[in-house]
Design an enzyme around this catalytic site. Structure first.
Site, short mmCIF file in Angstrom:
data_model
loop_
_atom_site.label_atom_id
_atom_site.label_comp_id
_atom_site.label_asym_id
_atom_site.label_seq_id
_atom_site.Cartn_x
_atom_site.Cartn_y
_atom_site.Cartn_z
N LYS A 22 0.80 -1.23 0.00
CA LYS A 22 0.00 0.00 0.00
C LYS A 22 0.83 1.28 0.00
O LYS A 22 0.35 2.34 -0.42
CB LYS A 22 -0.94 0.01 1.21
N SER A 31 0.80 -9.92 -0.09
CA SER A 31 0.51 -8.48 -0.14
C SER A 31 0.79 -7.73 1.14
O SER A 31 0.95 -6.51 1.13
CB SER A 31 -0.94 -8.26 -0.58
#
Length: 420
Positions: free
Chosen positions: A58, A313
């Site tokens: 992110k 992720s």
């Protein structure tokens, strides 16, 4: 933006973002995993975004987006909503650029992620906890941004955010030394898979892109079926990094164009994968971070002999959740069962249960019992962990043979949620 614009604009934005972010983010490793490669008879690689500065991908989108609006953002300030990882990326970027940020997070956010946001944001980020889900927080945050004249940084439905996340794919394609057959990527709102699929499909059209969602929050799957984003009535919040009720419009358009399949993975399977990654590979993955690897079993025939990249992720997992993760894994694997057992109120009843009902490898994990006067029997909540799932039917048979009346809590969702 029209569908025809996505291909050209997206690839250019990703390459531009990559050039800018090279000095900001870690070029995370692409690691071949020998254990899974042997298990699936394929070349399995992990893209380790859990090793990023904020322990998730992110940072890429958040930093790039804020940098593109840095001048006005410094004057007006920023608002974002996040279940945790986007918040950390925004906090990190704002602290480095000296920009004020108001960060809205769900009340259900794991404490580890909240503390990380405080650490990365320092004096530049204020956390506001509101709502039970990301969508609740996002609604409050957008209203606040409008009222205060601040800039709202969307976590996924934004071209610059998608371009930043797509830099993961640039690194993958630069690092892989063979033809890439499959990429598995988690889906929350759709920012990561939008960027990754756009870039890879333009360079390698034959590479299959597989999106992975938790079964309890399959918002992209629903959007594809609906031919447009749709708000789910309710979601399971356990996989917090992917617990989104409605995906982005832009994300849905890109996924519809480039993603070959979307696989749903039960939350319990995600937990089993988290534990396996930790025990076998010393990798701490958060639930959303484990989604890509959890989906391999359902594609094991297709990936034989292929080169496969699984994007881990994120690694922002609260150690306090590990007991819950273990329990969900055991339940999913058919190794943990809860019963309400009627115990005769006589001496030796418990000893009989232990000697005659439990198998040699079975273990009692929970036992709650209150003896009541003037009753022939009393109920107890009993949790039993099995060594092998196939031992389950024999356990039931022994309870019946020894006269222990019981109710299976696992099969009653209302009772299970109340007691467990």
């Amino acid at each position: 933006m029209q569908m025809a614009d996505i291909k050209t604009l997206q690839i250019e934005d990703v390459l531009k973002a990559h050039q800018f972010l090279k000095e900001v983010v870690i070029h995370t490793p692409l690691q071949k995993n020998d254990y899974l490669s042997e298990k699936y008879e394929a070349n399995i690689y992990f893209k380790r975004e859990d090793l990023q500065h904020v322990r998730s991908f992110k940072l890429r989108g958040a930093y790039y987006k804020i940098k593109t609006i840095e001048e006005i953002a410094r004057k007006q300030g920023i608002v974002c909503a996040s279940a945790g990882n986007h918040a950390q990326g925004v906090a990190y970027a704002c602290a480095h650029l000296g920009i004020s940020a108001k960060i809205f997070m769900p009340l259900t956010t794991p404490s580890q992620k909240i503390e990380q946001v405080k650490m990365f944001g320092r004096q530049y980020a204020e956390i506001i906890l509101t709502g039970d889900t990301f969508d609740d927080s996002a609604s409050t945050a957008t209203t606040y941004a409008e009222q205060e004249g601040r800039l709202f940084i969307h976590p996924f439905d934004d071209l610059d955010i998608i371009a930043g996340q797509g830099t993961v794919a640039v690194e993958i394609m630069n690092d892989i030394d063979e033809e890439l057959d499959y990429v598995f990527s988690s889906i929350g709102g759709g920012g990561l898979i939008s960027g990754v699929s756009s870039y890879i499909k333009n360079l390698s059209p034959n590479t299959k892109i597989i999106g992975v969602e938790p079964s309890g929050a399959a918002s992209m799957k629903a959007a594809i079926a609906n031919k447009g984003p749709i708000v789910l009535d309710a979601i399971d919040k356990f996989v917090d990094g992917a617990a989104v009720k409605c995906v982005g419009k832009l994300n849905h358009e890109i996924v519809s164009k480039y993603v070959d399949d979307i696989t749903l993975v039960p939350e319990g399977k995600v937990c089993t994968t988290i534990l396996s990654l930790y025990n076998k590979h010393a990798i701490i993955a958060e639930p959303a971070g484990a989604l890509s690897i959890a989906a391999l079993d359902s594609h094991k025939e297709q990936i034989k002999g292929k080169s496969v990249v699984c994007i881990i992720s994120g690694g922002n997992n609260d150690i306090g959740r590990m007991q819950e993760i273990k329990e969900k894994s055991l339940l999913h694997e058919g190794l943990l069962y809860y019963f309400i057992v009627s115990f005769p109120q006589r001496a030796g009843a418990l000893r009989q249960f232990l000697d005659k009902v439990l198998g040699p490898d079975d273990d009692i994990t929970t036992f709650e019992y209150t003896k009541k006067n003037n009753k022939e029997s009393g109920p107890a909540l009993v949790g039993i962990e099995l060594k092998r799932s196939e031992d389950y039917l024999e356990l039931l048979s022994r309870m019946n043979e020894n006269g222990f009346f019981f109710k299976e809590v696992n099969k009653d969702s209302t009772l299970f949620d109340l007691l467990i």
